[in-house]
Design an enzyme around this catalytic site. Structure first.
Site, PDB file in Angstrom:
ATOM      1  N   THR A   1     -10.306 -56.638  -0.037  1.00 28.74           N
ATOM      2  CA  THR A   1     -11.189 -57.172   1.006  1.00 28.74           C
ATOM      3  C   THR A   1     -11.302 -58.688   0.830  1.00 28.74           C
ATOM      4  O   THR A   1     -11.244 -59.437   1.814  1.00 28.74           O
ATOM      5  CB  THR A   1     -12.567 -56.479   0.963  1.00 28.74           C
ATOM      6  OG1 THR A   1     -12.343 -55.069   1.120  1.00 28.74           O
ATOM      7  CG2 THR A   1     -13.481 -56.961   2.068  1.00 28.74           C
TER       8      THR A   1
ATOM      9  N   ASN B   1      -3.810 -46.195   5.043  1.00 32.80           N
ATOM     10  CA  ASN B   1      -4.607 -45.493   4.041  1.00 32.80           C
ATOM     11  C   ASN B   1      -4.980 -44.068   4.453  1.00 32.80           C
ATOM     12  O   ASN B   1      -5.126 -43.194   3.609  1.00 32.80           O
ATOM     13  CB  ASN B   1      -5.873 -46.290   3.711  1.00 32.80           C
ATOM     14  CG  ASN B   1      -6.564 -46.836   4.931  1.00 32.80           C
ATOM     15  OD1 ASN B   1      -5.948 -47.472   5.775  1.00 32.80           O
ATOM     16  ND2 ASN B   1      -7.840 -46.580   5.046  1.00 32.80           N
TER      17      ASN B   1
ATOM     18  N   GLN C   1      -1.899 -50.017   0.001  1.00 34.18           N
ATOM     19  CA  GLN C   1      -1.403 -48.661  -0.257  1.00 34.18           C
ATOM     20  C   GLN C   1       0.064 -48.656  -0.687  1.00 34.18           C
ATOM     21  O   GLN C   1       0.603 -47.615  -1.056  1.00 34.18           O
ATOM     22  CB  GLN C   1      -1.589 -47.772   0.982  1.00 34.18           C
ATOM     23  CG  GLN C   1      -3.040 -47.593   1.407  1.00 34.18           C
ATOM     24  CD  GLN C   1      -3.872 -46.780   0.417  1.00 34.18           C
ATOM     25  OE1 GLN C   1      -3.330 -46.065  -0.444  1.00 34.18           O
ATOM     26  NE2 GLN C   1      -5.195 -46.878   0.510  1.00 34.18           N
TER      27      GLN C   1
ATOM     28  N   SER D   1      -4.938 -54.351  -4.192  1.00 31.65           N
ATOM     29  CA  SER D   1      -6.179 -53.904  -4.810  1.00 31.65           C
ATOM     30  C   SER D   1      -5.852 -53.042  -6.026  1.00 31.65           C
ATOM     31  O   SER D   1      -5.076 -52.091  -5.917  1.00 31.65           O
ATOM     32  CB  SER D   1      -6.946 -53.079  -3.773  1.00 31.65           C
ATOM     33  OG  SER D   1      -8.161 -52.662  -4.312  1.00 31.65           O
TER      34      SER D   1
ATOM     35  N   HIS E   1      -7.724 -50.889  -7.771  1.00 35.39           N
ATOM     36  CA  HIS E   1      -8.258 -49.529  -7.941  1.00 35.39           C
ATOM     37  C   HIS E   1      -7.513 -48.459  -7.156  1.00 35.39           C
ATOM     38  O   HIS E   1      -7.787 -47.276  -7.291  1.00 35.39           O
ATOM     39  CB  HIS E   1      -9.767 -49.494  -7.638  1.00 35.39           C
ATOM     40  CG  HIS E   1     -10.145 -49.606  -6.192  1.00 35.39           C
ATOM     41  ND1 HIS E   1     -10.476 -48.511  -5.447  1.00 35.39           N
ATOM     42  CD2 HIS E   1     -10.255 -50.674  -5.373  1.00 35.39           C
ATOM     43  CE1 HIS E   1     -10.797 -48.910  -4.216  1.00 35.39           C
ATOM     44  NE2 HIS E   1     -10.675 -50.216  -4.153  1.00 35.39           N
TER      45      HIS E   1
ATOM     46  N   THR F   1     -15.091 -67.575 -13.296  1.00 39.85           N
ATOM     47  CA  THR F   1     -14.417 -67.114 -14.509  1.00 39.85           C
ATOM     48  C   THR F   1     -13.712 -65.792 -14.221  1.00 39.85           C
ATOM     49  O   THR F   1     -14.271 -64.901 -13.589  1.00 39.85           O
ATOM     50  CB  THR F   1     -15.438 -66.959 -15.652  1.00 39.85           C
ATOM     51  OG1 THR F   1     -16.062 -68.233 -15.825  1.00 39.85           O
ATOM     52  CG2 THR F   1     -14.780 -66.525 -16.951  1.00 39.85           C
TER      53      THR F   1
ATOM     54  N   CYS G   1     -14.681 -44.464   3.905  1.00 41.43           N
ATOM     55  CA  CYS G   1     -15.862 -45.163   4.430  1.00 41.43           C
ATOM     56  C   CYS G   1     -16.605 -44.304   5.436  1.00 41.43           C
ATOM     57  O   CYS G   1     -17.814 -44.391   5.551  1.00 41.43           O
ATOM     58  CB  CYS G   1     -15.455 -46.449   5.146  1.00 41.43           C
ATOM     59  SG  CYS G   1     -14.186 -47.352   4.298  1.00 41.43           S
TER      60      CYS G   1
HETATM   61  N1  PLP Z   1      -6.795 -52.145   2.965  1.00 43.30           N
HETATM   62  C1  PLP Z   1      -6.472 -50.866   2.801  1.00 43.30           C
HETATM   63  C2  PLP Z   1      -5.258 -50.301   3.487  1.00 43.30           C
HETATM   64  C3  PLP Z   1      -7.259 -50.032   2.004  1.00 43.30           C
HETATM   65  O1  PLP Z   1      -6.923 -48.752   1.847  1.00 43.30           O
HETATM   66  C4  PLP Z   1      -8.398 -50.596   1.375  1.00 43.30           C
HETATM   67  C5  PLP Z   1      -9.289 -49.732   0.577  1.00 43.30           C
HETATM   68  O2  PLP Z   1      -9.935 -48.834   1.079  1.00 43.30           O
HETATM   69  C6  PLP Z   1      -8.694 -51.943   1.559  1.00 43.30           C
HETATM   70  C7  PLP Z   1      -7.869 -52.693   2.363  1.00 43.30           C
HETATM   71  C8  PLP Z   1      -9.875 -52.587   0.883  1.00 43.30           C
HETATM   72  O3  PLP Z   1      -9.603 -52.712  -0.486  1.00 43.30           O
HETATM   73  P1  PLP Z   1     -10.703 -53.081  -1.589  1.00 43.30           P
HETATM   74  O4  PLP Z   1     -11.429 -51.829  -1.895  1.00 43.30           O
HETATM   75  O5  PLP Z   1      -9.941 -53.562  -2.772  1.00 43.30           O
HETATM   76  O6  PLP Z   1     -11.569 -54.165  -1.048  1.00 43.30           O
END
Ligand code: PLP
Length: 681
Positions: A73, A161, A191, A211, A213, A249, A338
């Protein structure tokens, strides 16, 4: 011990053990600030540099920039800000810029939201232009070709996603070149990491956020690639870390963990190959096909990541599917994470022109490239278990006749409800107020338990019953003439086993009285239920007794039913909710207390008993609450502790019982998610 099977990898993943170890090492041993020039700082700096170097090799960053940040994000914000600031500067210099901010219709919300936000803040007033996709989720390239000359920024994702559908980035690149588009290009690669080969610098992609995670690193760590020569404006200013590109940092624990994941990817010895992952998905898909007849896959497998399945099942809502999988401890999500709390249609499937039932009923099952054979085999067994639970509960067709129920059943949709009066001994039933949306449910219930419908009656006149009658076929006795309410002419009472149903005229409305009586007379004290479109009916008081429950045909607030007696004077009542610690004390003090599982029967049937040994529980789903409330109120009142998955449904049940005058009804706060209980078989 039973374990949960986590099949929601596109939402987030567990952290790779090597990444946990690396984070622990970064926090415990190499805790220095990489900006410090002393030895402790230098050790952290080495870690930072090594991780970046690995990412640069792996993603083909070339002479572009690769900065660490908090996640995708943030990466998307930075990319959008950078592009829009450059566009504003160019416009201020009098250069021509495109007027459109083009984004794929299936982008993660972070993209259009950031575009709208920065467009407004920077006063650019460019037009946000959604780029449609086809039914396979592929961008409409003809439209993109038409839009490209006016595009200032184009945003597409490498893989979606919700569906895992992979974008043909090469085709978009060719198209942008052919049209001579000067647009900047943002590709959300969240993804794609670890699942698609990326060689960023060899493409014309300007910005690529990642990302951690989503690929076994912790939350709060991400990366942004910026092509050499692409405009860049920092989002965060301060101490000049990350070469002044992203101050603050560094999150060294996150960077160390991400580093462990990236090196595993680079070594190629940790994650499964595309081929193995595709075979895992094929096995899950086969199990879904066998367990859930009619299942439709919303993502074409040959065009999507091998780790994602997105499916819908006719006649089942995503809530029902989520609940049954969750009971079997299989974690999946409805649409995107979400929006998992509300079962809203998926905007991704809507954009792909999927019919509403598929878009509102979709389930995403996704796993990461660390998935193993044993987990997939176990997941397949649990899918089978979920199918069996749904079949036994008559939610999906079954060849075997299910054990019939007795008494009252409430079937609701969005505030309105239908009621069914069931008699197991004679296998006959009556339907009261059949809602059009409930026809399929009533039909499958009746067929699967092999009931004969004796009457279909309504509380208001001239309700169209023909669709239900034709759906029920031989399962309905519809030869007798009926009045405008569906009530059989020339009949004073309908007898259903030991129960009697009477009709009471009240102007244009009808009420129905149900009670235990061997003949057509129903004295007030024998009336257990009244069905009415009105919340309270004074005219019915002489015909009913204090224990009679009024079953409304509208139930917006999940009241289930109300008592005919005036509500008891408010008195100091014991707390309604018990947490798991209070539950133990309560059960010791009340050995006769009953534990009631109010989840639906398919959830009860699919439940994988949690490890904690405990008390057995009885299944009384909310749809059968009115029936049981009537018996719990009679005679000596035993303490009742309701529970469900999260504590929401059980709270409603306990509130109902308290409202009806049961002083010892409680709800287990937090539900099974927080306080696992053992179940009676
Ligand atoms: N873009 C996609 C395709 C995602 O699947 C996600 C996560 O749900 C994001 C952006 C946002 O990622 P983050 O959780 O690292 O802000």
């Amino acid at each position: 011990m039973t374990t949960e099977i986590y099949l929601d990898g596109n939402a987030t993943t567990a952290v790779l053990p090597a990444a946990i170890a690396a984070a622990a090492d970064a926090m415990g041993q190499r805790y220095g600030n990489p900006s410090s020039s002393h030895g402790t700082g230098l050790k952290a700096k080495v870690l930072l540099d090594q991780t970046r170097a690995c990412a640069v090799r792996l993603l083909g960053v070339g002479d572009g920039r690769l900065m660490f940040n908090s996640g995708a994000t943030e990466g998307i914000q930075t990319a959008v800000l950078s592009a829009l600031v450059a566009l504003r500067e160019r416009r201020e210099r009098g250069e021509a810029i495109g007027s459109l901010l083009v984004y794929g219709a299936t982008e993660h919300k972070a993209v259009p939201e950031s575009l709208a936000h920065w467009n407004r803040l920077l006063g650019l007033n460019l037009t946000l232009q959604k780029l449609p996709v086809d039914q396979d989720g592929a961008h409409d390239l003809a439209q993109l070709r038409a839009l490209a000359p006016q595009a200032a920024l184009v945003c597409t994702m490498a893989a979606n996603n919700e569906t895992g559908i992979v974008t043909n980035l090469a085709a978009i690149e060719v198209l942008l070149a052919e049209t001579g588009s000067a647009a900047y290009w943002l590709v959300d690669c969240v993804q794609a990491l670890g699942k698609l080969d990326l060689d960023l610098a060899s493409t014309r992609i300007d910005y690529a956020p990642f990302s951690g995670h989503k690929l076994y690193a912790p939350k709060g760590i991400g990366m942004l690639y910026v092509r050499a020569g692409a405009p860049f404006t920092p989002l965060i200013m301060g101490g000049g870390q990350e070469s002044g590109q992203r101050s603050g940092t560094e999150n060294m624990a996150g960077i160390a963990a991400l580093g462990a994941v990236l090196s595993a990817l680079e070594r190629g010895d940790t994650f499964r190959s595309h081929h193995q992952l595709a075979s895992f998905r094929a096995r899950l898909a086969d199990s879904l096909r066998a367990a859930l007849p009619g299942v439709v896959f919303n993502n074409p497998f040959d065009k999507s990541l091998p780790t994602t399945l997105n499916f819908s099942v006719p006649g089942l809502s995503s809530r029902e599917l989520m609940d049954v999988f969750d009971a079997a401890q299989v974690r999946v999500s409805s649409g995107s994470a979400c929006s998992a709390a509300k079962a809203a249609p998926s905007y991704v499937l809507d954009a792909m022109h999927a019919p509403l039932w598929r878009s509102a009923g979709a389930i995403r099952m996704s796993f990461g490239p660390l998935a193993d054979e044993a987990t997939i085999a176990d997941a397949c067994r649990r899918i089978e278990r979920c199918g069996a639970a749904l079949r036994a509960s008559c939610l999906i067709p079954s060849e075997r006749t299910a054990v019939p129920h007795d008494g009252l059943l409430q079937l609701g949709v969005e505030g309105a409800c239908s009621w069914m009066v069931l008699d197991a001994a004679s296998r006959s039933c009556i339907v009261i107020d059949p809602l059009p949306d409930m026809i399929a449910r009533i039909e499958s219930y009746v067929r699967c338990q092999n009931y004969q419908v004796q009457a279909i009656v309504s509380t208001s006149p001239d309700v169209d019953r023909s669709m239900l009658i034709s759906a029920l076929g031989r399962h309905v006795d519809c030869h007798a003439a009926t009045d405008a309410y569906g009530w059989p002419s020339a009949v004073h009472a309908i007898q259903l086993g030991t129960q009697t149903l009477l009709s009471v005229a009240d102007g244009a409305a009808r009420h129905y009285l149900l009670g235990d009586a061997a003949d057509a007379t129903l004295p007030p004290q024998a009336v257990r239920f009244v069905f009415s479109a009105r919340p309270t009916v004074e005219a019915l008081r002489p015909l009913t007794c204090a224990q009679t429950l009024l079953c409304p045909t509208r139930d917006e607030h999940n009241q289930f039913c109300v008592g005919m007696a005036a509500p008891a004077a408010a008195e100091a009542q014991a707390a309604l909710q018990l947490d798991s610690a209070a539950l133990d004390v309560f059960l010791q003090a009340h050995p006769n207390a009953e534990l009631i599982d109010v989840r639906e029967p398919y959830e009860f049937a699919a439940t994988i008993t949690p490890g904690t040994a405990g008390r057995s529980a009885r299944s009384v789903p909310l749809s059968r609450l009115a029936e049981h409330a009537s018996s719990w109120l009679h005679g000596e009142q035993t303490p009742l502790v309701f529970f469900c998955r999260s504590g929401n449904r059980s709270l409603k049940a306990a509130q109902l019982l308290r409202r009806l005058g049961h002083g010892q009804a409680y709800s287990l706060n937090g539900g099974l998610a927080l306080a696992p209980l053992a179940h009676a078989a």
